[in-house]
Design a protein around this motif. Structure first.
Motif, PDB file in Angstrom:
ATOM      1  N   ALA A   1      46.628  52.824  29.608  1.00 22.47           N
ATOM      2  CA  ALA A   1      45.521  53.674  29.173  1.00 22.47           C
ATOM      3  C   ALA A   1      44.266  53.484  30.016  1.00 22.47           C
ATOM      4  O   ALA A   1      43.342  54.301  29.953  1.00 22.47           O
ATOM      5  N   ARG A   2      44.211  52.442  30.814  1.00 25.60           N
ATOM      6  CA  ARG A   2      43.018  52.201  31.625  1.00 25.60           C
ATOM      7  C   ARG A   2      42.879  53.285  32.702  1.00 25.60           C
ATOM      8  O   ARG A   2      43.876  53.799  33.221  1.00 25.60           O
ATOM      9  N   ALA A   3      41.651  53.601  33.039  1.00 24.94           N
ATOM     10  CA  ALA A   3      41.396  54.659  34.019  1.00 24.94           C
ATOM     11  C   ALA A   3      41.643  54.138  35.436  1.00 24.94           C
ATOM     12  O   ALA A   3      40.713  53.952  36.237  1.00 24.94           O
TER      13      ALA A   3
ATOM     14  N   ARG B   1      53.152  56.863  32.723  1.00 28.55           N
ATOM     15  CA  ARG B   1      52.442  57.336  31.532  1.00 28.55           C
ATOM     16  C   ARG B   1      53.235  58.415  30.802  1.00 28.55           C
ATOM     17  O   ARG B   1      53.320  58.403  29.572  1.00 28.55           O
TER      18      ARG B   1
ATOM     19  N   ALA C   1      48.107  60.581  23.567  1.00 31.27           N
ATOM     20  CA  ALA C   1      47.234  60.770  24.727  1.00 31.27           C
ATOM     21  C   ALA C   1      46.352  59.553  24.940  1.00 31.27           C
ATOM     22  O   ALA C   1      46.215  59.049  26.070  1.00 31.27           O
ATOM     23  N   ARG C   2      45.750  59.037  23.873  1.00 34.96           N
ATOM     24  CA  ARG C   2      44.900  57.845  23.993  1.00 34.96           C
ATOM     25  C   ARG C   2      45.706  56.646  24.472  1.00 34.96           C
ATOM     26  O   ARG C   2      45.243  55.854  25.295  1.00 34.96           O
TER      27      ARG C   2
ATOM     28  N   GLY D   1      46.467  56.984  28.362  1.00 25.98           N
ATOM     29  CA  GLY D   1      45.412  57.152  29.350  1.00 25.98           C
ATOM     30  C   GLY D   1      44.961  58.561  29.641  1.00 25.98           C
ATOM     31  O   GLY D   1      44.365  58.809  30.691  1.00 25.98           O
ATOM     32  N   TYR D   2      45.214  59.520  28.721  1.00 21.84           N
ATOM     33  CA  TYR D   2      44.709  60.871  28.894  1.00 21.84           C
ATOM     34  C   TYR D   2      43.538  61.103  27.950  1.00 21.84           C
ATOM     35  O   TYR D   2      43.601  60.729  26.776  1.00 21.84           O
ATOM     36  N   ALA D   3      42.480  61.724  28.469  1.00 28.02           N
ATOM     37  CA  ALA D   3      41.234  61.846  27.710  1.00 28.02           C
ATOM     38  C   ALA D   3      41.377  62.758  26.497  1.00 28.02           C
ATOM     39  O   ALA D   3      40.726  62.542  25.470  1.00 28.02           O
ATOM     40  N   THR D   4      42.246  63.759  26.610  1.00 25.53           N
ATOM     41  CA  THR D   4      42.403  64.723  25.516  1.00 25.53           C
ATOM     42  C   THR D   4      43.876  65.078  25.352  1.00 25.53           C
ATOM     43  O   THR D   4      44.667  64.947  26.296  1.00 25.53           O
TER      44      THR D   4
ATOM     45  N   ALA E   1      44.865  67.569  28.017  1.00 29.05           N
ATOM     46  CA  ALA E   1      45.145  66.995  29.334  1.00 29.05           C
ATOM     47  C   ALA E   1      46.559  66.429  29.393  1.00 29.05           C
ATOM     48  O   ALA E   1      47.281  66.610  30.380  1.00 29.05           O
TER      49      ALA E   1
END
Length: 315
Positions: free
Chosen positions: A224-226, A263, A282-283, A286-289, A292
């Motif tokens: 989940a990290r960017a 992912r 999603a969370r 690692g996806y913001a929404t 996405a």
């Protein structure tokens, strides 16, 4: 989590098909179930596993007691006492579908709980364990696994084989769950042996690299990290360009492509959990929404998350 643990975490049988077969020569079965993955331990006697008639590029392989065969679908194959024995029955595509090749009565009959064959005292006994669906994280393994892998006696934990063989004919409370977990353990044992061979895929060999292996563990531990190429390069102490070249050479794909695939493999598996929502998945990966994730999922896999869930439910 190391890369191997992460990738082997995929196999999770859910109501796997298991059958113990008692066979006396001549016997032959053409398997057309098109299952993603099948495990065939040979308990007693011997046999032959090979292609259907017409494939002249594959001579098949002889197997004997103690050997375990992994068969990756959806291609059809033949299991027989010898390569010269013509199949007598066709199995599939549903596990309970079996018919005689010539249209007459099948020589295979039910012999008890999860047991069948043409002779209860036959000289050959095999167990067939079939994953009806691929564990989605395990898709990365299925993509690189050869169509057929034969592991010889001593290559696989004999205790696991014996336990599965014993439990497959039991009919006790919770038996399906016991069999599913035993099948998973046997598969992981087989995969670990296969991965130790010289022809192991690149991502497995990459795990031993001090730089790329560390990056893979970072990705697997915290999907989940960017992550960016720059961020991963800093973590492992290389320049961006040097890290990207080294990662791509060892793993076979660039870092961000691997991250995206990992992912989405995770997402595909998490989406099958009954309490999962698109937002929570999603969370987690690692996806913001949710939008996405849905867009990436459809772009890479060709189906929406909802369609993926529906297809899994139907299967």
């Amino acid at each position: 989590m190391d890369v191997v643990a992460g990738l082997l975490d995929g196999p999770r049988a859910r109501g796997a098909f298991l059958l113990r077969s008692h066979l006396r020569a001549p016997w032959g079965m053409r398997i057309e179930d098109e299952a993603p993955l099948t495990i065939v331990p040979v308990l007693r006697g011997s046999g032959w596993v090979g292609p259907v008639v017409g494939d002249t590029t594959d001579a098949g392989e002889h197997v004997a007691a103690g050997d375990v065969v992994l068969l990756r679908g959806p291609d059809h194959y033949v299991v027989a006492d010898a390569p010269t024995t013509a199949p007598q029955v066709v199995v599939g595509p549903e596990p309970d579908m079996c018919r005689a090749v010539d249209g007459g009565p099948s020589p295979m009959t039910t012999l008890g709980v999860r047991s069948w064959g043409n002779d209860p005292d036959g000289e050959t006994v095999i167990v067939t364990g079939t994953y009806p669906m691929d564990g989605e994280v395990g898709r990365r393994i299925l993509r690189v696994l050869p169509q057929r892998v034969v592991l010889r006696r001593g290559d696989v934990d004999a205790g696991l084989v014996e336990m599965l063989a014993r439990e497959v004919v039991e009919d006790l409370p919770g038996q399906e769950a016991v069999l599913d977990r035993l099948l998973d353990l046997l598969l992981i044992s087989c995969l670990r042996t296969w991965l130790s061979r010289d022809d192991a895929p690149g991502w497995y060999r990459a795990d031993a690299d001090p730089v790329v292996g560390a990056a893979l563990r970072l990705i697997h531990h915290d999907p989940a990290r960017a992550w960016t190429v720059d961020a991963l390069a800093r973590e492992v102490g290389l320049s961006r360009a040097a890290f990207s070249r080294r990662f791509t050479a060892l793993v076979g794909e660039p870092p961000m492509a691997y991250l995206t695939g990992w992912r989405l493999d995770l997402a595909a598996d998490l989406l099958l959990q009954p309490d999962a929502t698109l937002a929570s998945v999603a969370r987690a990966v690692g996806y913001a929404t949710p939008f996405a994730l849905s867009a990436a999922f459809k772009r890479v896999r060709g189906v929406s998350p909802a369609a993926h869930r529906a297809r899994a439910g139907a299967a």
